[in-house]
Design a protein around this motif. Structure first.
Motif, PDB file in Angstrom:
ATOM      1  N   MET A   1       0.840  -1.189   0.000  1.00 22.61           N
ATOM      2  CA  MET A   1       0.000   0.000   0.000  1.00 22.61           C
ATOM      3  C   MET A   1       0.874   1.237   0.000  1.00 22.61           C
ATOM      4  O   MET A   1       0.898   2.023   0.937  1.00 22.61           O
ATOM      5  N   ALA A   2       1.658   1.429  -1.038  1.00 21.98           N
ATOM      6  CA  ALA A   2       2.657   2.493  -1.091  1.00 21.98           C
ATOM      7  C   ALA A   2       2.107   3.871  -0.777  1.00 21.98           C
ATOM      8  O   ALA A   2       2.700   4.611  -0.010  1.00 21.98           O
ATOM      9  N   THR A  95      -9.904   5.555 -20.660  1.00 23.61           N
ATOM     10  CA  THR A  95      -8.547   5.617 -20.105  1.00 23.61           C
ATOM     11  C   THR A  95      -8.531   6.425 -18.812  1.00 23.61           C
ATOM     12  O   THR A  95      -7.937   6.012 -17.800  1.00 23.61           O
ATOM     13  N   TYR A  96      -9.169   7.587 -18.834  1.00 28.03           N
ATOM     14  CA  TYR A  96      -9.233   8.455 -17.651  1.00 28.03           C
ATOM     15  C   TYR A  96      -9.911   7.738 -16.481  1.00 28.03           C
ATOM     16  O   TYR A  96      -9.445   7.812 -15.337  1.00 28.03           O
ATOM     17  N   ALA A  97     -10.990   7.013 -16.749  1.00 34.85           N
ATOM     18  CA  ALA A  97     -11.711   6.310 -15.691  1.00 34.85           C
ATOM     19  C   ALA A  97     -10.840   5.236 -15.041  1.00 34.85           C
ATOM     20  O   ALA A  97     -10.792   5.122 -13.807  1.00 34.85           O
ATOM     21  N   PHE A  98     -10.139   4.452 -15.846  1.00 37.79           N
ATOM     22  CA  PHE A  98      -9.298   3.394 -15.282  1.00 37.79           C
ATOM     23  C   PHE A  98      -8.170   3.970 -14.424  1.00 37.79           C
ATOM     24  O   PHE A  98      -7.813   3.406 -13.397  1.00 37.79           O
ATOM     25  N   GLY A  99      -7.605   5.094 -14.846  1.00 43.51           N
ATOM     26  CA  GLY A  99      -6.491   5.652 -14.099  1.00 43.51           C
ATOM     27  C   GLY A  99      -6.892   6.391 -12.849  1.00 43.51           C
ATOM     28  O   GLY A  99      -6.181   6.360 -11.841  1.00 43.51           O
ATOM     29  N   SER A 100      -8.046   7.072 -12.887  1.00 40.87           N
ATOM     30  CA  SER A 100      -8.443   7.946 -11.780  1.00 40.87           C
ATOM     31  C   SER A 100      -9.551   7.381 -10.908  1.00 40.87           C
ATOM     32  O   SER A 100      -9.704   7.792  -9.751  1.00 40.87           O
ATOM     33  N   GLY A 101     -10.355   6.480 -11.463  1.00 38.83           N
ATOM     34  CA  GLY A 101     -11.517   5.991 -10.741  1.00 38.83           C
ATOM     35  C   GLY A 101     -12.749   6.849 -10.953  1.00 38.83           C
ATOM     36  O   GLY A 101     -13.840   6.502 -10.480  1.00 38.83           O
ATOM     37  N   ASP A 102     -12.612   7.966 -11.645  1.00 45.33           N
ATOM     38  CA  ASP A 102     -13.726   8.878 -11.911  1.00 45.33           C
ATOM     39  C   ASP A 102     -14.457   8.421 -13.173  1.00 45.33           C
ATOM     40  O   ASP A 102     -13.939   8.563 -14.280  1.00 45.33           O
ATOM     41  N   ILE A 103     -15.656   7.867 -12.989  1.00 40.26           N
ATOM     42  CA  ILE A 103     -16.394   7.319 -14.124  1.00 40.26           C
ATOM     43  C   ILE A 103     -17.423   8.294 -14.689  1.00 40.26           C
ATOM     44  O   ILE A 103     -18.092   7.977 -15.683  1.00 40.26           O
ATOM     45  N   GLU A 104     -17.561   9.485 -14.090  1.00 41.04           N
ATOM     46  CA  GLU A 104     -18.625  10.396 -14.515  1.00 41.04           C
ATOM     47  C   GLU A 104     -18.520  10.810 -15.985  1.00 41.04           C
ATOM     48  O   GLU A 104     -19.528  10.786 -16.703  1.00 41.04           O
ATOM     49  N   LEU A 127     -12.313  -2.411  -9.669  1.00 40.58           N
ATOM     50  CA  LEU A 127     -10.877  -2.224  -9.454  1.00 40.58           C
ATOM     51  C   LEU A 127     -10.612  -1.181  -8.379  1.00 40.58           C
ATOM     52  O   LEU A 127      -9.835  -1.407  -7.446  1.00 40.58           O
ATOM     53  N   HIS A 128     -11.261  -0.024  -8.481  1.00 42.49           N
ATOM     54  CA  HIS A 128     -11.002   1.058  -7.539  1.00 42.49           C
ATOM     55  C   HIS A 128     -11.665   0.814  -6.186  1.00 42.49           C
ATOM     56  O   HIS A 128     -11.136   1.241  -5.157  1.00 42.49           O
ATOM     57  N   ASP A 129     -12.804   0.131  -6.150  1.00 43.96           N
ATOM     58  CA  ASP A 129     -13.432  -0.215  -4.870  1.00 43.96           C
ATOM     59  C   ASP A 129     -12.529  -1.131  -4.055  1.00 43.96           C
ATOM     60  O   ASP A 129     -12.576  -1.118  -2.813  1.00 43.96           O
ATOM     61  N   GLU A 130     -11.719  -1.920  -4.728  1.00 40.93           N
ATOM     62  CA  GLU A 130     -10.790  -2.820  -4.042  1.00 40.93           C
ATOM     63  C   GLU A 130      -9.452  -2.150  -3.758  1.00 40.93           C
ATOM     64  O   GLU A 130      -8.501  -2.802  -3.330  1.00 40.93           O
ATOM     65  N   GLY A 131      -9.376  -0.853  -4.014  1.00 45.73           N
ATOM     66  CA  GLY A 131      -8.155  -0.104  -3.723  1.00 45.73           C
ATOM     67  C   GLY A 131      -7.142  -0.111  -4.840  1.00 45.73           C
ATOM     68  O   GLY A 131      -6.038   0.402  -4.676  1.00 45.73           O
ATOM     69  N   GLY A 132      -7.490  -0.686  -5.980  1.00 47.08           N
ATOM     70  CA  GLY A 132      -6.545  -0.759  -7.089  1.00 47.08           C
ATOM     71  C   GLY A 132      -6.712   0.383  -8.068  1.00 47.08           C
ATOM     72  O   GLY A 132      -7.517   1.305  -7.867  1.00 47.08           O
ATOM     73  N   TRP A 133      -5.955   0.313  -9.119  1.00 48.49           N
ATOM     74  CA  TRP A 133      -6.024   1.302 -10.192  1.00 48.49           C
ATOM     75  C   TRP A 133      -5.361   0.711 -11.425  1.00 48.49           C
ATOM     76  O   TRP A 133      -4.802  -0.394 -11.371  1.00 48.49           O
ATOM     77  N   ALA A 134      -5.418   1.432 -12.525  1.00 47.24           N
ATOM     78  CA  ALA A 134      -4.814   0.954 -13.769  1.00 47.24           C
ATOM     79  C   ALA A 134      -3.979   2.048 -14.413  1.00 47.24           C
ATOM     80  O   ALA A 134      -4.329   3.227 -14.341  1.00 47.24           O
ATOM     81  N   ASP A 169      -2.979  -3.427 -14.471  1.00 41.45           N
ATOM     82  CA  ASP A 169      -3.854  -3.230 -13.317  1.00 41.45           C
ATOM     83  C   ASP A 169      -3.041  -3.488 -12.059  1.00 41.45           C
ATOM     84  O   ASP A 169      -2.346  -4.513 -11.965  1.00 41.45           O
ATOM     85  N   TYR A 170      -3.127  -2.561 -11.092  1.00 41.77           N
ATOM     86  CA  TYR A 170      -2.398  -2.699  -9.840  1.00 41.77           C
ATOM     87  C   TYR A 170      -3.349  -2.968  -8.687  1.00 41.77           C
ATOM     88  O   TYR A 170      -4.473  -2.449  -8.657  1.00 41.77           O
ATOM     89  N   SER A 171      -2.889  -3.777  -7.722  1.00 47.21           N
ATOM     90  CA  SER A 171      -3.640  -4.008  -6.496  1.00 47.21           C
ATOM     91  C   SER A 171      -3.369  -2.874  -5.521  1.00 47.21           C
ATOM     92  O   SER A 171      -2.509  -2.022  -5.750  1.00 47.21           O
ATOM     93  N   SER A 172      -4.096  -2.874  -4.426  1.00 49.15           N
ATOM     94  CA  SER A 172      -3.969  -1.782  -3.459  1.00 49.15           C
ATOM     95  C   SER A 172      -2.565  -1.676  -2.881  1.00 49.15           C
ATOM     96  O   SER A 172      -2.160  -0.599  -2.439  1.00 49.15           O
ATOM     97  N   ASP A 173      -1.808  -2.767  -2.883  1.00 52.50           N
ATOM     98  CA  ASP A 173      -0.443  -2.725  -2.340  1.00 52.50           C
ATOM     99  C   ASP A 173       0.598  -2.372  -3.405  1.00 52.50           C
ATOM    100  O   ASP A 173       1.797  -2.400  -3.140  1.00 52.50           O
ATOM    101  N   GLY A 174       0.148  -2.058  -4.594  1.00 54.97           N
ATOM    102  CA  GLY A 174       1.075  -1.682  -5.662  1.00 54.97           C
ATOM    103  C   GLY A 174       1.594  -2.841  -6.469  1.00 54.97           C
ATOM    104  O   GLY A 174       2.327  -2.633  -7.444  1.00 54.97           O
ATOM    105  N   SER A 175       1.212  -4.044  -6.093  1.00 52.10           N
ATOM    106  CA  SER A 175       1.658  -5.208  -6.867  1.00 52.10           C
ATOM    107  C   SER A 175       0.841  -5.307  -8.153  1.00 52.10           C
ATOM    108  O   SER A 175      -0.290  -4.812  -8.240  1.00 52.10           O
ATOM    109  N   ILE A 176       1.424  -5.937  -9.138  1.00 43.38           N
ATOM    110  CA  ILE A 176       0.745  -6.085 -10.424  1.00 43.38           C
ATOM    111  C   ILE A 176      -0.352  -7.138 -10.300  1.00 43.38           C
ATOM    112  O   ILE A 176      -0.102  -8.273  -9.882  1.00 43.38           O
ATOM    113  N   ARG A 177      -1.537  -6.731 -10.660  1.00 39.53           N
ATOM    114  CA  ARG A 177      -2.692  -7.624 -10.613  1.00 39.53           C
ATOM    115  C   ARG A 177      -2.856  -8.355 -11.934  1.00 39.53           C
ATOM    116  O   ARG A 177      -3.033  -9.561 -11.984  1.00 39.53           O
TER     117      ARG A 177
END
Length: 199
Positions: A1-2, A95-104, A127-134, A169-177
């Motif tokens: 979780m960097a 692309t913006y949604a995957f990186g930021s979590g903002d789906i609006e 992805l973002h609900d689980e603390g991850g991102w892309a 795709d990254y997990s919440s701890d920064g590891s590659i998912r």
């Protein structure tokens, strides 16, 4: 979780200071008391100011301060050029949604009947609900064609070649998912279009 390490370290420091304060007596070592006071002052210092610069998603964390894609003026026109501009805008919104979590922006640009749009939105949420991102993917539209003839549903149909970048795709701890190789040669795709809504 960097991204959360500095916060966890601050909590640990405060807990240690509380324990030290409870154990201090009148005949305590002055040097120890001085050290505790100094540490307490450091702990009460204001937190560092967050970096306001736009930072794209990477292995270090999700996107921060990155503005959503802007809808081009051309995309507001019911022309072949407008259809192509909108298609690129919609892909940029994914692309913006995957990186930021903002789906609006993606939701606003998508029809509720668009199944592909819904799948992307669900993937981003999970992805973002689980603390991850892309980090990625991004797409570039090539060889866009349309005759701008409305189909029976009163929509336009366009076809294009989508050049897809690599993505992770990254997990919440920064590891590659998961990682995806992308498709530099391009994939054939179709888009249905009503003004300001992907189908």
């Amino acid at each position: 979780m960097a991204p959360r390490r500095p916060f966890c370290c601050s909590l640990l420091l405060i807990c240690l200071l509380l324990l030290t304060g409870c154990g201090t007596s009148a005949d305590a070592d002055p040097a120890s008391a001085s050290t505790a006071a100094s540490a307490s002052a450091d702990a009460s210092a204001p937190p560092p100011t967050p970096d306001p610069r736009p930072t794209p998603a990477s292995s270090r964390g999700p996107a921060r301060n990155v503005p959503p894609p802007a809808l081009p003026e051309a995309a507001k026109q019911n022309t072949a050029e407008g259809f192509e501009a909108f298609t690129q805008y919609w892909l940029d919104s994914v692309t913006y949604a995957f990186g930021s979590g903002d789906i609006e922006p993606l939701k606003l640009a998508s029809s509720s009947s668009c199944q592909v749009c819904g799948r992307f939105i669900d993937q981003v949420r999970q992805l973002h609900d689980e603390g991850g991102w892309a980090a990625g993917p991004s797409w570039t539209v090539r060889s866009f064609t349309t005759d701008m003839t409305r189909d029976p549903s009163r929509q336009f149909l366009g076809r294009y070649l989508g050049i897809e970048s690599t993505s992770v795709d990254y997990s919440s701890d920064g590891s590659i998912r998961r990682s995806f190789p992308g498709d530099p040669s391009g994939m054939s795709a179709a888009m249905r279009f009503s003004p300001l809504a992907a189908r």
